[in-house]
Design a protein around this motif. Sequence first.
Motif, mmCIF file in Angstrom:
data_model
loop_
_atom_site.group_PDB
_atom_site.id
_atom_site.type_symbol
_atom_site.label_atom_id
_atom_site.label_comp_id
_atom_site.label_asym_id
_atom_site.label_seq_id
_atom_site.Cartn_x
_atom_site.Cartn_y
_atom_site.Cartn_z
ATOM 1 N N GLU A 71 -1.060 -2.642 -5.847
ATOM 2 C CA GLU A 71 0.114 -2.693 -6.731
ATOM 3 C C GLU A 71 0.573 -1.299 -7.134
ATOM 4 O OE1 GLU A 71 -0.672 -5.173 -10.070
ATOM 5 O OE2 GLU A 71 -1.018 -6.979 -8.864
ATOM 6 N N ARG A 72 -0.378 -0.432 -7.439
ATOM 7 C CA ARG A 72 -0.015 0.920 -7.861
ATOM 8 C C ARG A 72 0.543 1.743 -6.714
ATOM 9 N NH1 ARG A 72 -5.010 2.755 -11.641
ATOM 10 N NH2 ARG A 72 -3.685 4.576 -11.952
ATOM 11 N N LEU A 73 -0.012 1.544 -5.518
ATOM 12 C CA LEU A 73 0.559 2.212 -4.348
ATOM 13 C C LEU A 73 1.971 1.701 -4.082
ATOM 14 C CD1 LEU A 73 -2.433 2.317 -1.816
ATOM 15 C CD2 LEU A 73 -1.230 4.297 -2.766
ATOM 16 N N ALA A 74 2.169 0.397 -4.211
ATOM 17 C CA ALA A 74 3.491 -0.183 -3.976
ATOM 18 C C ALA A 74 4.516 0.382 -4.948
ATOM 19 C CB ALA A 74 3.422 -1.704 -4.095
ATOM 20 N N GLU A 75 4.114 0.623 -6.179
ATOM 21 C CA GLU A 75 5.032 1.231 -7.154
ATOM 22 C C GLU A 75 5.470 2.615 -6.705
ATOM 23 O OE1 GLU A 75 3.080 1.268 -10.895
ATOM 24 O OE2 GLU A 75 3.096 -0.920 -11.137
ATOM 25 N N VAL A 76 4.525 3.393 -6.197
ATOM 26 C CA VAL A 76 4.849 4.736 -5.722
ATOM 27 C C VAL A 76 5.792 4.664 -4.529
ATOM 28 C CG1 VAL A 76 3.902 6.842 -4.698
ATOM 29 C CG2 VAL A 76 2.673 5.701 -6.551
ATOM 30 N N PHE A 77 5.466 3.816 -3.545
ATOM 31 C CA PHE A 77 6.315 3.693 -2.369
ATOM 32 C C PHE A 77 7.695 3.142 -2.731
ATOM 33 C CE2 PHE A 77 2.198 3.412 0.119
ATOM 34 C CZ PHE A 77 2.344 4.656 0.700
ATOM 35 N N GLY A 78 7.740 2.216 -3.676
ATOM 36 C CA GLY A 78 9.015 1.665 -4.108
ATOM 37 C C GLY A 78 9.910 2.730 -4.710
ATOM 38 N N ARG A 79 9.330 3.612 -5.494
ATOM 39 C CA ARG A 79 10.118 4.696 -6.100
ATOM 40 C C ARG A 79 10.638 5.643 -5.025
ATOM 41 N NH1 ARG A 79 6.429 6.798 -8.766
ATOM 42 N NH2 ARG A 79 6.136 8.847 -7.792
ATOM 43 N N TRP A 80 9.786 5.971 -4.072
ATOM 44 C CA TRP A 80 10.216 6.880 -3.009
ATOM 45 C C TRP A 80 11.300 6.261 -2.136
ATOM 46 C CZ3 TRP A 80 4.602 8.440 -1.292
ATOM 47 C CH2 TRP A 80 4.089 9.362 -2.222
ATOM 48 N N LEU A 81 11.179 4.957 -1.881
ATOM 49 C CA LEU A 81 12.210 4.279 -1.096
ATOM 50 C C LEU A 81 13.556 4.317 -1.821
ATOM 51 C CD1 LEU A 81 10.216 1.179 0.201
ATOM 52 C CD2 LEU A 81 11.299 2.919 1.645
ATOM 53 N N SER A 82 13.536 4.048 -3.119
ATOM 54 C CA SER A 82 14.784 4.048 -3.890
ATOM 55 C C SER A 82 15.400 5.437 -3.988
ATOM 56 C CB SER A 82 14.527 3.493 -5.298
ATOM 57 O OG SER A 82 13.689 4.370 -6.044
ATOM 58 N N GLU A 83 14.566 6.464 -3.882
ATOM 59 C CA GLU A 83 15.043 7.850 -3.964
ATOM 60 C C GLU A 83 15.386 8.409 -2.590
ATOM 61 O OE1 GLU A 83 11.800 9.801 -5.867
ATOM 62 O OE2 GLU A 83 12.258 9.018 -7.866
ATOM 63 N N GLY A 84 15.153 7.630 -1.531
ATOM 64 C CA GLY A 84 15.452 8.083 -0.187
ATOM 65 C C GLY A 84 14.526 9.172 0.322
ATOM 66 N N ARG A 85 13.307 9.211 -0.188
ATOM 67 C CA ARG A 85 12.370 10.274 0.176
ATOM 68 C C ARG A 85 11.496 9.915 1.362
ATOM 69 N NH1 ARG A 85 9.257 12.169 -5.004
ATOM 70 N NH2 ARG A 85 8.724 13.870 -3.568
ATOM 71 N N ILE A 86 11.447 8.636 1.716
ATOM 72 C CA ILE A 86 10.659 8.200 2.873
ATOM 73 C C ILE A 86 11.511 7.252 3.721
ATOM 74 C CG2 ILE A 86 8.427 8.454 1.717
ATOM 75 C CD1 ILE A 86 8.421 5.456 1.185
ATOM 76 N N ARG A 87 11.065 7.034 4.946
ATOM 77 C CA ARG A 87 11.797 6.160 5.851
ATOM 78 C C ARG A 87 11.886 4.743 5.293
ATOM 79 N NH1 ARG A 87 9.070 6.867 11.625
ATOM 80 N NH2 ARG A 87 10.355 4.981 11.955
ATOM 81 N N THR A 88 13.019 4.117 5.547
ATOM 82 C CA THR A 88 13.239 2.762 5.030
ATOM 83 C C THR A 88 13.043 1.683 6.097
ATOM 84 O OG1 THR A 88 15.612 2.930 5.521
ATOM 85 C CG2 THR A 88 14.882 3.609 3.315
ATOM 86 N N ASP A 89 12.734 2.107 7.330
ATOM 87 C CA ASP A 89 12.635 1.137 8.422
ATOM 88 C C ASP A 89 11.191 0.737 8.747
ATOM 89 O OD1 ASP A 89 12.022 3.704 9.303
ATOM 90 O OD2 ASP A 89 12.755 3.342 11.346
ATOM 91 N N LEU A 90 10.249 1.144 7.910
ATOM 92 C CA LEU A 90 8.842 0.847 8.179
ATOM 93 C C LEU A 90 8.335 -0.378 7.432
ATOM 94 C CD1 LEU A 90 7.333 4.460 8.070
ATOM 95 C CD2 LEU A 90 7.959 3.103 10.079
ATOM 96 N N GLY A 91 9.069 -0.799 6.421
ATOM 97 C CA GLY A 91 8.630 -1.952 5.634
ATOM 98 C C GLY A 91 8.890 -1.727 4.157
ATOM 99 N N GLY A 92 8.612 -2.761 3.373
ATOM 100 C CA GLY A 92 8.794 -2.669 1.939
ATOM 101 C C GLY A 92 7.619 -1.988 1.264
ATOM 102 N N PRO A 93 7.682 -1.809 -0.061
ATOM 103 C CA PRO A 93 6.610 -1.127 -0.805
ATOM 104 C C PRO A 93 5.236 -1.763 -0.618
ATOM 105 C CG PRO A 93 8.560 -1.353 -2.172
ATOM 106 C CD PRO A 93 8.819 -2.148 -0.928
#
Length: 212
Positions: free
Chosen positions: A142-164
């Motif tokens: 859950e905590r990792l997903a929160e981090v990935f979710g924030r990065w996805l919303s900020e456009g800092r990581i690829r969006t085509d690999l999957g959700g948080p």
Amino acid sequence: MDVPVSNVTSRRRPGRPSKAEAGDTKAALLDAALRLFAQKGYAGTSIRAIAREVGLSESVLYAHFAGKQAIYDAAMALAGPQAAGVAIEHAPEDPAAFVESFAAQVLAAWDTPQSRQVMSLVSRDGLIHDDVLNAGIEDALERLAEVFGRWLSEGRIRTDLGGPGELAYALLAPIAHARMLWLHGTATEEQRRRARDRIEAHAALFARALTP
């Protein structure tokens, strides 16, 4: 004649252990319990055996732990999947650096004698679905997903690999798998090296794939 305040505050009742001594005793009991759990399993280890392993009476053990379940819970808190949560808190913010730092911290925490003994206990007693263990894993995901979710919303990581949630599982699962295979209580130096190599390679690949 007045007694200096420093002398008064430093005194303790005869026979009463200092906080440092109490902490050392508790740590020694936990170490002994983990060794015995790893060798004989949870059910095969008695309170008396744990106390004798340290050369203490059962009454001393009960002064530090309410019972065997409390010792097990303390072992899981010390060397279970909670280490992943700590690694998340202390990882850098840059996505690629975060991934490699997270993997390195988790590896360091899971490659200690105590952590390897916990894995032997889990494997020996079939505790892979234990509530304490699973709660720690779910919390880390859950905590990792929160981090990935924030990065996805900020456009800092690829969006085509999957959700948080998918990214969180993709990062953690191979690391946990390497732990189960090669970071147990009787792991050889070669097995520990294999775990380190696999985890480091996975983190490097994940970091490269994650960033645009």
